[in-house]
Design a protein around this motif. Structure first.
Motif, PDB file in Angstrom:
ATOM      1  N   ASN A   1      14.374  68.317  62.182  1.00 52.04           N
ATOM      2  CA  ASN A   1      15.680  68.400  62.828  1.00 52.04           C
ATOM      3  C   ASN A   1      15.990  67.165  63.673  1.00 52.04           C
ATOM      4  O   ASN A   1      16.772  67.232  64.629  1.00 52.04           O
ATOM      5  CB  ASN A   1      15.806  69.665  63.690  1.00 52.04           C
ATOM      6  CG  ASN A   1      16.225  70.876  62.875  1.00 52.04           C
ATOM      7  OD1 ASN A   1      16.879  70.730  61.850  1.00 52.04           O
ATOM      8  ND2 ASN A   1      15.850  72.054  63.326  1.00 52.04           N
ATOM      9  N   GLY A   2      15.366  66.038  63.341  1.00 53.26           N
ATOM     10  CA  GLY A   2      15.588  64.793  64.081  1.00 53.26           C
ATOM     11  C   GLY A   2      15.739  63.616  63.152  1.00 53.26           C
ATOM     12  O   GLY A   2      16.259  63.742  62.039  1.00 53.26           O
TER      13      GLY A   2
ATOM     14  N   PRO B   1      12.967  74.528  50.680  1.00 54.47           N
ATOM     15  CA  PRO B   1      14.313  73.976  50.494  1.00 54.47           C
ATOM     16  C   PRO B   1      15.407  74.919  50.976  1.00 54.47           C
ATOM     17  O   PRO B   1      16.471  74.473  51.418  1.00 54.47           O
ATOM     18  CB  PRO B   1      14.399  73.763  48.980  1.00 54.47           C
ATOM     19  CG  PRO B   1      12.988  73.675  48.527  1.00 54.47           C
ATOM     20  CD  PRO B   1      12.196  74.549  49.436  1.00 54.47           C
ATOM     21  N   SER B   2      15.137  76.209  50.910  1.00 51.81           N
ATOM     22  CA  SER B   2      16.130  77.208  51.301  1.00 51.81           C
ATOM     23  C   SER B   2      16.349  77.290  52.805  1.00 51.81           C
ATOM     24  O   SER B   2      17.273  77.971  53.272  1.00 51.81           O
ATOM     25  CB  SER B   2      15.699  78.591  50.799  1.00 51.81           C
ATOM     26  OG  SER B   2      14.423  78.944  51.333  1.00 51.81           O
ATOM     27  N   GLU B   3      15.549  76.573  53.585  1.00 52.27           N
ATOM     28  CA  GLU B   3      15.633  76.683  55.038  1.00 52.27           C
ATOM     29  C   GLU B   3      16.714  75.809  55.658  1.00 52.27           C
ATOM     30  O   GLU B   3      16.908  75.857  56.869  1.00 52.27           O
ATOM     31  CB  GLU B   3      14.274  76.350  55.669  1.00 52.27           C
ATOM     32  CG  GLU B   3      13.189  77.363  55.354  1.00 52.27           C
ATOM     33  CD  GLU B   3      11.891  77.058  56.063  1.00 52.27           C
ATOM     34  OE1 GLU B   3      11.915  76.822  57.291  1.00 52.27           O
ATOM     35  OE2 GLU B   3      10.830  77.025  55.394  1.00 52.27           O
ATOM     36  N   GLY B   4      17.387  74.997  54.861  1.00 50.35           N
ATOM     37  CA  GLY B   4      18.474  74.251  55.471  1.00 50.35           C
ATOM     38  C   GLY B   4      18.777  72.882  54.908  1.00 50.35           C
ATOM     39  O   GLY B   4      19.816  72.322  55.217  1.00 50.35           O
TER      40      GLY B   4
ATOM     41  N   SER C   1      14.356  70.256  55.419  1.00 49.06           N
ATOM     42  CA  SER C   1      13.453  70.232  54.272  1.00 49.06           C
ATOM     43  C   SER C   1      13.162  68.789  53.857  1.00 49.06           C
ATOM     44  O   SER C   1      13.898  67.861  54.202  1.00 49.06           O
ATOM     45  CB  SER C   1      14.082  70.990  53.097  1.00 49.06           C
ATOM     46  OG  SER C   1      14.412  72.310  53.469  1.00 49.06           O
ATOM     47  N   SER C   2      12.111  68.610  53.103  1.00 48.00           N
ATOM     48  CA  SER C   2      11.773  67.297  52.563  1.00 48.00           C
ATOM     49  C   SER C   2      12.690  66.985  51.389  1.00 48.00           C
ATOM     50  O   SER C   2      13.116  67.887  50.662  1.00 48.00           O
ATOM     51  CB  SER C   2      10.324  67.286  52.093  1.00 48.00           C
ATOM     52  OG  SER C   2       9.465  67.699  53.127  1.00 48.00           O
ATOM     53  N   TYR C   3      12.959  65.700  51.169  1.00 50.08           N
ATOM     54  CA  TYR C   3      13.896  65.359  50.097  1.00 50.08           C
ATOM     55  C   TYR C   3      13.469  64.153  49.275  1.00 50.08           C
ATOM     56  O   TYR C   3      12.709  63.298  49.716  1.00 50.08           O
ATOM     57  CB  TYR C   3      15.303  65.110  50.657  1.00 50.08           C
ATOM     58  CG  TYR C   3      15.441  63.952  51.633  1.00 50.08           C
ATOM     59  CD1 TYR C   3      15.417  62.620  51.202  1.00 50.08           C
ATOM     60  CD2 TYR C   3      15.628  64.197  52.994  1.00 50.08           C
ATOM     61  CE1 TYR C   3      15.557  61.567  52.101  1.00 50.08           C
ATOM     62  CE2 TYR C   3      15.777  63.149  53.897  1.00 50.08           C
ATOM     63  CZ  TYR C   3      15.743  61.839  53.445  1.00 50.08           C
ATOM     64  OH  TYR C   3      15.887  60.795  54.334  1.00 50.08           O
TER      65      TYR C   3
END
Length: 390
Positions: A251-252, A323-326, A331-333
């Protein structure tokens, strides 16, 4: 002096005159190729080798090899702004730099284990080795994946991957990477590049840049980084197996880097690049199937699950979130996922197959909302052990 004493004296002299470099023991005479040594903190050493005397050139196929300093061309259609947020920063840069015409080689650590050199499997290869029953890292059954795959004829691939520091259990690994492949089963050829956390290989839990290759299904050829001869290193500012200086914050701030592999149009060598900087190449002569084109490309995450606690591992893939968490920052991408076609043009992958070993442990989701800003991409990863992942 007796012959036996003379013999032992010579052996002792040779032993004292040797130093350990990642994956190899080199003699004092070879050490003359080291132009500069950089001590990184208390536990790591980088040796700057004369580029023309780097150990890989001892490979039988490279004895008379003329080094190609830069690729003859770049794939068309790759934009300069596709590259990630790092420029590219590795921890060792804080302690010094290697001169021009030298290449940085990470000296192996105290706990270096040479049996780890060929313990990396390709997702498809794992399905063919069902006869393996021992739960060592050689066993493909313990490798789990969340990947996308395409098949055809390709001259390369790239992706921008954000960097994390996943938590791993003892003797396990967490990897995010690109696989370039040709052939199948026991004769599969691969070139791999990305980042990994691998305590047994590096002696710590830092996030490191790595490459890997094999020309015979991970059996007798290939290794990580420069642990065996083959890869011709050309960049003086990027070290293989070296730690990235920054990773993403949940989240940063997101830290990412673009990894690419492509075949040179003139020489046929397979170049590995980080942030658009040519790191070096695998000569085409090393391979049987990859001597022409790749027939498959895979992108995504991999972990090793040893079940040492009698249950599924809690080793994280990516940053440990689904991935479903936001999505972005959560999530990693992988962004700007592209293949290089036979015309040397970079394009979005088509006819993509999604492959997840167990989506309750690690999952993958295509990002259909940010193509204009991030290109073709996906989110992936997970925490491993949870109520649904036993």
């Amino acid at each position: 002096m007796s012959k036996s004493i003379t013999c032992w004296f010579l052996i002792l002299t040779i032993f004292i005159g040797e130093e350990s470099i990642e994956g190899r023991t080199i003699s004092t005479s070879v050490n003359k190729a080291i132009i500069k040594t950089i001590k990184v903190g208390t536990d790591e050493i980088i040796d700057c080798y004369d580029i023309y005397r780097q150990p890989s050139l001892n490979h039988p196929l490279l004895r008379n090899h003329s080094i190609q300093m830069t690729p003859s061309s770049q794939p068309k259609g790759i934009k300069s702004d596709d590259f990630g947020t790092l420029q590219p920063a590795q921890i060792w840069h804080k302690y010094g730099s290697c001169p021009e015409k030298t290449v940085p080689i990470r000296r192996k650590g105290k706990n270096y284990n040479p049996t780890l050199l060929r313990k990396h499997n390709h997702p498809k290869l794992a399905t063919y080795k069902t006869h393996v029953t021992s739960k060592s890292n050689d066993d493909p059954d313990i490798h789990e994946y969340a990947t996308i795959e395409v098949y055809g004829h390709f001259l390369g691939a790239q992706a921008k991957i954000n960097l994390w520091k996943p938590i791993i259990e003892t003797s396990e690994i967490s990897v995010s990477q690109i696989w370039i492949t040709a052939g199948e089963d026991e004769i599969i050829n691969t070139i791999e590049a990305g980042w990994q956390v691998n305590q047994d290989l590096y002696g710590d839990d830092h996030t490191r840049f790595f490459i890997y290759w094999t020309a015979d299904g991970y059996n007798n050829t290939g290794c990580y980084n420069l642990a065996c001869d083959g890869f011709v290193h050309t960049a003086s500012n990027i070290g293989l197996g070296c730690q990235f200086s920054e990773t993403s914050i949940f989240n940063g701030d997101q830290k990412d880097a673009t990894f690419s592999i492509h075949k040179d149009q003139n020489s046929g060598h397979w170049w590995v690049q980080l942030q658009g900087i040519p790191v070096g190449y695998y000569p085409s002569s090393l391979f049987t199937k990859l001597s022409k084109t790749a027939t498959g490309v895979t992108w995504g995450g991999e972990i090793v699950n040893l079940k040492s606690k009698g249950r599924h591992t809690s080793t994280q893939m990516g940053n440990g979130h689904f991935p479903s968490e936001g999505g972005l920052k959560t999530s990693s991408y992988f962004h700007w996922v592209q293949v290089v076609d036979e015309n040397n043009m970079a394009k979005d992958p088509k006819h993509v197959e999604i492959s997840t070993t167990n989506p309750h442990c690690y999952d993958l989701k295509i990002d259909n909302h940010r193509h204009d800003t991030n290109g073709y991409g996906f989110y992936y990863g997970g925490p491993g052990y949870n109520d649904k992942c036993q």
